[in-house]
Design an enzyme around this catalytic site. Structure first.
Site, PDB file in Angstrom:
ATOM      1  N   TYR A   1       8.441  -3.683  -1.878  1.00 12.63           N
ATOM      2  CA  TYR A   1       7.767  -2.971  -0.791  1.00 12.63           C
ATOM      3  C   TYR A   1       6.894  -3.947   0.003  1.00 12.63           C
ATOM      4  CZ  TYR A   1       4.449  -0.058   1.660  1.00 12.63           C
ATOM      5  OH  TYR A   1       3.656   0.482   2.643  1.00 12.63           O
TER       6      TYR A   1
ATOM      7  N   GLU B   1       2.075   8.726   3.318  1.00 15.74           N
ATOM      8  CA  GLU B   1       0.634   8.425   3.270  1.00 15.74           C
ATOM      9  C   GLU B   1      -0.185   9.694   3.060  1.00 15.74           C
ATOM     10  OE1 GLU B   1      -0.614   5.543   2.948  1.00 15.74           O
ATOM     11  OE2 GLU B   1       0.895   4.198   3.766  1.00 15.74           O
TER      12      GLU B   1
ATOM     13  N   TRP C   1      -0.651   4.468  -4.335  1.00 22.65           N
ATOM     14  CA  TRP C   1       0.550   4.240  -3.534  1.00 22.65           C
ATOM     15  C   TRP C   1       1.746   3.995  -4.463  1.00 22.65           C
ATOM     16  CZ3 TRP C   1       2.505   5.619   0.688  1.00 22.65           C
ATOM     17  CH2 TRP C   1       3.591   4.953   1.260  1.00 22.65           C
TER      18      TRP C   1
END
Length: 184
Positions: A17, A39, A47
């Site tokens: 990522y 988000e 995350w």
């Protein structure tokens, strides 16, 4: 060995990522919507948790097709609340539906969500050039302003911290530390 931002050294999922997505400018409305929704679900969570569930989110939310999501019914909300592959938070699920509707309205007004959101940075990424991760903020006056404007337009779960993370994820701001190989 490549030097990266310290936060992404957990495993290959995080490293991939970081290496191939985080901080790379995104101008595509579909991708911008995906990041916005991820988000919003991340609010209050890590995350990493979201990344692990990303494929399940894609399946559950019709590949983040905001036109379909804008028309979700209460029956679909109930179905999503039963989906163990995603974060089963009713407020966030309903916010996703209202955000899809607001997203479409922004597109109608500005021609694309990309034109709207990137106008806040004059269509050019802000390069903060942090030396260490400690210099990377969680919010800025700009993320405060974008958050306020999005809320005014009907978006939900778009506080300043969520918006700053969105700005980082979509490359509106470059917060890769100075010795990170991706800065180049």
């Amino acid at each position: 060995m490549k030097t990266r931002c310290a936060w992404c050294e957990k495993d290959d999922l995080y490293r991939d990522y970081h290496d191939y997505e985080w901080g790379i400018p995104v101008y595509d409305d579909d991708k911008l919507f995906e990041f916005l929704i991820l988000e919003t679900f991340q609010a209050g969570l890590s995350w990493y948790t979201i990344l692990k569930k990303r494929e399940s989110f894609r399946q559950a939310f019709d590949q983040f097709d905001y036109k379909k999501i804008a028309n979700y019914t209460e029956e679909k909300v109930h179905e999503l609340l039963l989906d163990e592959g995603i974060i089963r938070n009713q407020l966030k699920i309903k916010a996703t539906i209202s955000n899809a509707k607001a997203f479409i309205k922004v597109q109608e007004e500005f021609g694309s969500f990309s034109k709207y959101i990137w106008a806040f940075v004059n269509a050019k990424p802000i390069d903060n050039k942090p030396k260490t991760i400690k210099e990377v903020p969680a919010t800025t006056p700009l993320s405060d302003a974008i958050s306020k404007d999005l809320k005014k337009r009907g978006f939900k779960f778009v506080g300043s911290t969520v918006i700053y993370a969105h700005m980082q994820a979509t490359g509106m701001v470059n917060d890769h530390v100075e010795n990170c190989f991706t800065r180049k």
